[in-house]
Design a protein around this motif. Structure first.
Motif, PDB file in Angstrom:
ATOM      1  N   PHE A  49       1.978   7.798   4.818  1.00  0.00           N
ATOM      2  CA  PHE A  49       2.296   7.838   3.397  1.00  0.00           C
ATOM      3  C   PHE A  49       3.568   7.016   3.192  1.00  0.00           C
ATOM      4  CE2 PHE A  49      -0.791  10.870   1.990  1.00  0.00           C
ATOM      5  CZ  PHE A  49      -1.062  11.640   3.116  1.00  0.00           C
TER       6      PHE A  49
ATOM      7  N   LEU B 162       8.831   6.679   4.524  1.00  0.00           N
ATOM      8  CA  LEU B 162       7.439   6.806   4.916  1.00  0.00           C
ATOM      9  C   LEU B 162       7.311   7.974   5.885  1.00  0.00           C
ATOM     10  CD1 LEU B 162       6.551   3.932   7.405  1.00  0.00           C
ATOM     11  CD2 LEU B 162       8.703   3.976   6.229  1.00  0.00           C
TER      12      LEU B 162
ATOM     13  N   SER C 277       0.841  -1.201   0.000  1.00  0.00           N
ATOM     14  CA  SER C 277       0.000   0.000   0.000  1.00  0.00           C
ATOM     15  C   SER C 277       0.870   1.242   0.000  1.00  0.00           C
ATOM     16  CB  SER C 277      -0.891   0.027   1.253  1.00  0.00           C
ATOM     17  OG  SER C 277      -1.696  -1.113   1.312  1.00  0.00           O
ATOM     18  N   ASP C 278       0.296   2.369  -0.460  1.00  0.00           N
ATOM     19  CA  ASP C 278       1.052   3.615  -0.391  1.00  0.00           C
ATOM     20  C   ASP C 278       0.432   4.612   0.585  1.00  0.00           C
ATOM     21  OD1 ASP C 278      -0.081   4.758  -3.684  1.00  0.00           O
ATOM     22  OD2 ASP C 278      -1.155   4.404  -1.812  1.00  0.00           O
ATOM     23  N   LYS C 279      -0.712   4.234   1.158  1.00  0.00           N
ATOM     24  CA  LYS C 279      -1.348   5.138   2.112  1.00  0.00           C
ATOM     25  C   LYS C 279      -2.241   4.339   3.047  1.00  0.00           C
ATOM     26  CE  LYS C 279      -4.481   9.148   2.186  1.00  0.00           C
ATOM     27  NZ  LYS C 279      -5.265  10.074   1.325  1.00  0.00           N
ATOM     28  N   LYS C 280      -2.224   4.743   4.327  1.00  0.00           N
ATOM     29  CA  LYS C 280      -3.117   4.131   5.306  1.00  0.00           C
ATOM     30  C   LYS C 280      -3.620   5.230   6.222  1.00  0.00           C
ATOM     31  CE  LYS C 280      -4.947   0.698   7.761  1.00  0.00           C
ATOM     32  NZ  LYS C 280      -4.111  -0.245   8.518  1.00  0.00           N
ATOM     33  N   GLU C 281      -4.934   5.294   6.364  1.00  0.00           N
ATOM     34  CA  GLU C 281      -5.538   6.372   7.136  1.00  0.00           C
ATOM     35  C   GLU C 281      -6.362   5.809   8.282  1.00  0.00           C
ATOM     36  OE1 GLU C 281      -7.420   8.948   4.384  1.00  0.00           O
ATOM     37  OE2 GLU C 281      -8.022  10.422   5.867  1.00  0.00           O
TER      38      GLU C 281
ATOM     39  N   HIS D  31       1.484  11.530   9.242  1.00  0.00           N
ATOM     40  CA  HIS D  31       0.883  12.847   9.331  1.00  0.00           C
ATOM     41  C   HIS D  31      -0.203  12.820  10.402  1.00  0.00           C
ATOM     42  CE1 HIS D  31       2.257  14.554   5.257  1.00  0.00           C
ATOM     43  NE2 HIS D  31       2.972  13.487   5.529  1.00  0.00           N
TER      44      HIS D  31
ATOM     45  N   ASN E 228       6.460   5.381   0.429  1.00  0.00           N
ATOM     46  CA  ASN E 228       7.106   5.398  -0.877  1.00  0.00           C
ATOM     47  C   ASN E 228       8.115   4.252  -0.927  1.00  0.00           C
ATOM     48  OD1 ASN E 228       8.917   5.899  -3.053  1.00  0.00           O
ATOM     49  ND2 ASN E 228       8.339   8.066  -3.047  1.00  0.00           N
TER      50      ASN E 228
ATOM     51  N   THR F 110      -2.354   9.457   9.362  1.00  0.00           N
ATOM     52  CA  THR F 110      -2.185   8.911   8.018  1.00  0.00           C
ATOM     53  C   THR F 110      -0.722   8.576   7.792  1.00  0.00           C
ATOM     54  OG1 THR F 110      -3.996  10.266   7.170  1.00  0.00           O
ATOM     55  CG2 THR F 110      -2.492   9.301   5.548  1.00  0.00           C
TER      56      THR F 110
END
Lengths: 112, 111
Positions: free
Chosen positions: A65, A73, A54-58, A76, A67, A63
């Protein structure tokens, strides 16, 4: 030699701002990246985690991010609250389920 | 839910002394870990164990011994305490290496 690097070492933001915590690694075998939150006098506790597919998890105000190409990573924290003041650790677990390695941590202070 | 219990909470030792830290978990997790936490250095892996009687060295195993006597307990021995050493030792457990559940730590001071 630190396998997982975190920056900054400490960070101060005002209530309501977004805090950005950074993490990088070098071992391509790492494929699971949890972030842990630690309050003084307590052990770390899982906050949020991401897998390398995955490239994002909220999760609410938090969150990640990710790469994979750059092996970086970031976490945020939006609308930061004084109760978010804690030390945050980035960890990395290899795909053979060997033990996680941790970064040195970022100490976050949120001023009201 | 479960809990990780570390004893003692505080440990004061003398230089050269052999010191033992204990950890118990009631999650029924297979894997248990010992990490050392120093200010500014994060958590460094000392030993871990994937099942009863198994031991795997971590990145900081020199100067330590560990023992996994049964599934629920994992002990760590500082073989010779270093003068002025101060650190927090954290025990954790997990199911198949995913989420780690930590104890509150044992705070070591060596006089």
């Amino acid at each position: 030699q630190q396998q997982v690097r975190q920056s900054p070492q400490s960070l101060t933001v005002w209530e309501g701002e977004t805090a950005i915590l950074n993490c990088s690694y070098e071992n391509s075998a790492f494929d699971y990246f949890p972030w842990y939150q630690q309050f003084p006098g307590e052990g770390p506790a899982l906050l949020i985690a991401i897998r390398s597919v995955s490239d994002k998890k909220e999760d609410g105000r938090f969150t990640i991010f990710f790469n994979k190409r750059e092996k970086k990573l970031s976490l945020h924290i939006t609308d930061s609250q004084p109760g978010d003041s804690a030390t945050y650790f980035c960890a990395a677990t290899p795909n053979n389920n060997n033990a996680p390695r941790f970064g040195a941590g970022t100490k976050l202070s949120v001023k009201p | 839910g479960g809990i990780i219990t570390q004893t003692p909470k505080f440990l004061i030792g003398q230089e050269g002394q052999k010191l033992t830290l204990k950890c118990q978990q009631n999650f029924n997790h297979d894997t248990m870990y010992w990490y050392r936490q120093d200010s500014g250095k994060g958590l460094r892996l000392i030993y871990y164990s994937i099942t009863e009687n198994d031991l795997q060295k971590g990145d900081l195993s020199e100067g330590y011994d560990a023992s996994r006597e049964k599934k629920s307990s994992f002990s760590l021995t500082v073989t010779s305490a270093q003068k002025n050493e101060m650190a927090v030792f954290l025990c954790a457990s997990s199911l198949q290496g995913n989420t780690l559940y930590f104890g509150a730590g044992t705070r070591l001071s060596v006089l």
